[in-house]
Design a protein around this motif. Structure first.
Motif, mmCIF file in Angstrom:
data_model
loop_
_atom_site.group_PDB
_atom_site.id
_atom_site.type_symbol
_atom_site.label_atom_id
_atom_site.label_comp_id
_atom_site.label_asym_id
_atom_site.label_seq_id
_atom_site.Cartn_x
_atom_site.Cartn_y
_atom_site.Cartn_z
ATOM 1 N N LEU A 29 36.580 39.563 37.123
ATOM 2 C CA LEU A 29 37.415 40.642 37.656
ATOM 3 C C LEU A 29 37.810 41.608 36.548
ATOM 4 O O LEU A 29 37.790 42.834 36.737
ATOM 5 C CB LEU A 29 38.660 40.063 38.322
ATOM 6 N N LEU A 30 38.164 41.071 35.396
ATOM 7 C CA LEU A 30 38.544 41.930 34.274
ATOM 8 C C LEU A 30 37.367 42.776 33.805
ATOM 9 O O LEU A 30 37.520 43.962 33.497
ATOM 10 C CB LEU A 30 39.071 41.079 33.117
ATOM 11 N N GLY A 184 41.564 48.381 41.680
ATOM 12 C CA GLY A 184 41.019 47.273 40.905
ATOM 13 C C GLY A 184 42.067 46.627 40.019
ATOM 14 O O GLY A 184 42.141 45.400 39.906
ATOM 15 N N GLY A 185 42.899 47.475 39.392
ATOM 16 C CA GLY A 185 43.965 46.945 38.547
ATOM 17 C C GLY A 185 44.983 46.139 39.330
ATOM 18 O O GLY A 185 45.461 45.100 38.875
ATOM 19 N N LEU A 186 45.315 46.610 40.532
ATOM 20 C CA LEU A 186 46.258 45.876 41.381
ATOM 21 C C LEU A 186 45.664 44.541 41.826
ATOM 22 O O LEU A 186 46.378 43.536 41.932
ATOM 23 C CB LEU A 186 46.635 46.712 42.606
ATOM 24 N N THR A 187 44.353 44.527 42.067
ATOM 25 C CA THR A 187 43.685 43.284 42.456
ATOM 26 C C THR A 187 43.797 42.255 41.341
ATOM 27 O O THR A 187 44.076 41.076 41.589
ATOM 28 C CB THR A 187 42.205 43.545 42.777
ATOM 29 N N VAL A 188 43.586 42.700 40.100
ATOM 30 C CA VAL A 188 43.690 41.786 38.959
ATOM 31 C C VAL A 188 45.143 41.358 38.756
ATOM 32 O O VAL A 188 45.434 40.192 38.466
ATOM 33 C CB VAL A 188 43.140 42.443 37.678
ATOM 34 N N TYR A 189 46.076 42.294 38.932
ATOM 35 C CA TYR A 189 47.490 41.973 38.723
ATOM 36 C C TYR A 189 47.983 40.908 39.693
ATOM 37 O O TYR A 189 48.906 40.145 39.375
ATOM 38 C CB TYR A 189 48.344 43.229 38.868
ATOM 39 N N SER A 190 47.353 40.828 40.859
ATOM 40 C CA SER A 190 47.772 39.819 41.832
ATOM 41 C C SER A 190 47.603 38.409 41.295
ATOM 42 O O SER A 190 48.204 37.462 41.826
ATOM 43 C CB SER A 190 46.989 39.988 43.144
ATOM 44 N N ALA A 191 46.791 38.241 40.230
ATOM 45 C CA ALA A 191 46.643 36.929 39.595
ATOM 46 C C ALA A 191 47.951 36.456 38.971
ATOM 47 O O ALA A 191 48.146 35.251 38.761
ATOM 48 C CB ALA A 191 45.545 36.973 38.535
#
Length: 365
Positions: A29-30, A184-191
């Motif tokens: 993802l990153l 995309g950044g929000l998707t990663v931040y959900s981690a």
């Protein structure tokens, strides 16, 4: 006198709720969303989570440890409260349920390919129900036990030190990032999500600063865990390899061979059922707490059973992993909005009430 949650248990509960199966896909993802040396953005996301925890600490200080439900109910009319609670219950229930569904589908693919994933999910949901019925204090203690079972797995990263290639850590930063970098950044931040539920623990903790410090510490521990795993992956795989591999951490663990354990990657992934069990338990416990504010006379175990059953029924709809992950992306972005928006709403309410009280005192004088 009711038992209070110890800061140590709170720290490990939040840590277990934050970390999860997303770790196995996080390097990909990153790479996809943030480009070369995307592991650096973990520090940025951690800083955002730290700011969010600070907002929660402001609410805790202004409210003097009062339940957020009490604050909301004293400030808003019922015409707004019922839809708000309904929305939160739906969001938290589906989030916990689909986190479990994501893990179950991957687990079923590796371990029980001929078993229907919903059968495995039924077993996970049943375990979650049993744990929720014991209350938040026992949930926290279970999270502590599960933490000690899992934390040693990070030592497996030492196996790859000899193969680490510094040439893969290119001098380029964030080149070839996703064109839609915001989503995309929000998707990663959900981690990093999971810490936001600490705002519901106010009535269950000892008053003082140690509660907030324990949430900060949990976020630091998650950051270090993510950073260690992602740095190793970025150092062992090329950038294009990372973008192609669905679960680079699983492929990484497949390279480990011990004479006494076969398929260490399957064993390691199986152990992560504990983090997913804590996640579904914590989120549905939060949903149950909101329902009890509306219908306080109903037995809590009945509410838990209805919530889990409803979520189980809904989880039949996304029948493949790609659909589950699409749902989780939407739910994750919505949960981010709640994670920041709810503390801000509570701060505004508390400041307005504080201003009204000071105004009344001034008028009286």
């Amino acid at each position: 006198m009711k038992e209070k949650l110890h800061p140590f248990h709170i720290c490990l509960l939040v840590y277990m709720n934050q970390s999860g199966v997303v770790l196995f896909a996080l390097p990909r993802l990153l790479a996809q969303e943030t480009g070369y040396n995307g592991w650096v953005t973990i520090l940025i996301y951690s800083a955002m989570a730290t700011f969010n925890i600070w907002l929660i600490s402001v609410v805790y200080r202004l409210s003097k440890g009062k339940s957020i439900f009490v604050i909301i109910e004293q400030a808003l009319p019922k015409v707004f409260i019922i839809p708000l609670y309904t929305f939160l219950v739906s969001l938290w229930t589906l989030t916990g349920c689909l986190i479990a569904k994501q893990y179950v589908i991957i687990f079923q693919t590796f371990v029980f390919p001929t078993t229907h994933p919903m059968f495995i999910k039924f077993l996970v949901d049943f375990l979650a129900f049993l744990l929720i019925s014991k209350g938040i204090y026992n949930i926290a203690k279970a999270a502590t036990s599960f933490f000690w079972i899992l934390i040693w797995l990070l030592l497996l990263l030492l196996y790859f030190i000899k193969d680490f290639e510094w040439v893969n850590m290119t001098p380029f930063f964030f080149h070839e990032h996703s064109p839609n970098v915001l989503v995309g950044g929000l998707t990663v931040y959900s981690a990093f999500l999971g810490y936001e539920l600490a705002i519901l623990l106010f009535p269950y903790v000892e008053k003082g600063k140690r509660f907030i410090k324990s949430v900060y510490l949990a976020n630091v521990m998650v950051t270090l865990s993510y950073l260690a795993v992602c740095v190793v992956c970025f150092g062992l795989y090329s950038f294009n390899q990372l973008k192609r591999l669905s679960y680079p951490v699983i492929d990484l663990l497949a390279q480990i061979s011990f004479p006494f354990v076969e398929r260490i990657e399957t064993f390691t992934f199986s152990m992560f059922i504990f983090t997913n069990l804590i996640s579904i338990t914590f989120y549905i416990w939060a949903a149950k707490e909101a329902v009890l504010r509306v219908v306080p006379k109903i037995n809590g175990n009945w509410i838990t059973a209805v919530l889990i059953s409803a979520a189980y029924a809904v989880s039949w709809i996304p029948d493949v992993l790609s659909k589950v992950e699409a749902w989780l992306t939407f739910l994750g972005i919505t949960e981010i909005a709640i994670a920041f928006g709810l503390p801000l709403l509570l701060i505004v309410i508390l400041l307005l009430r504080k201003g009204e009280k000071e105004s009344c005192i001034t008028d009286y004088d």
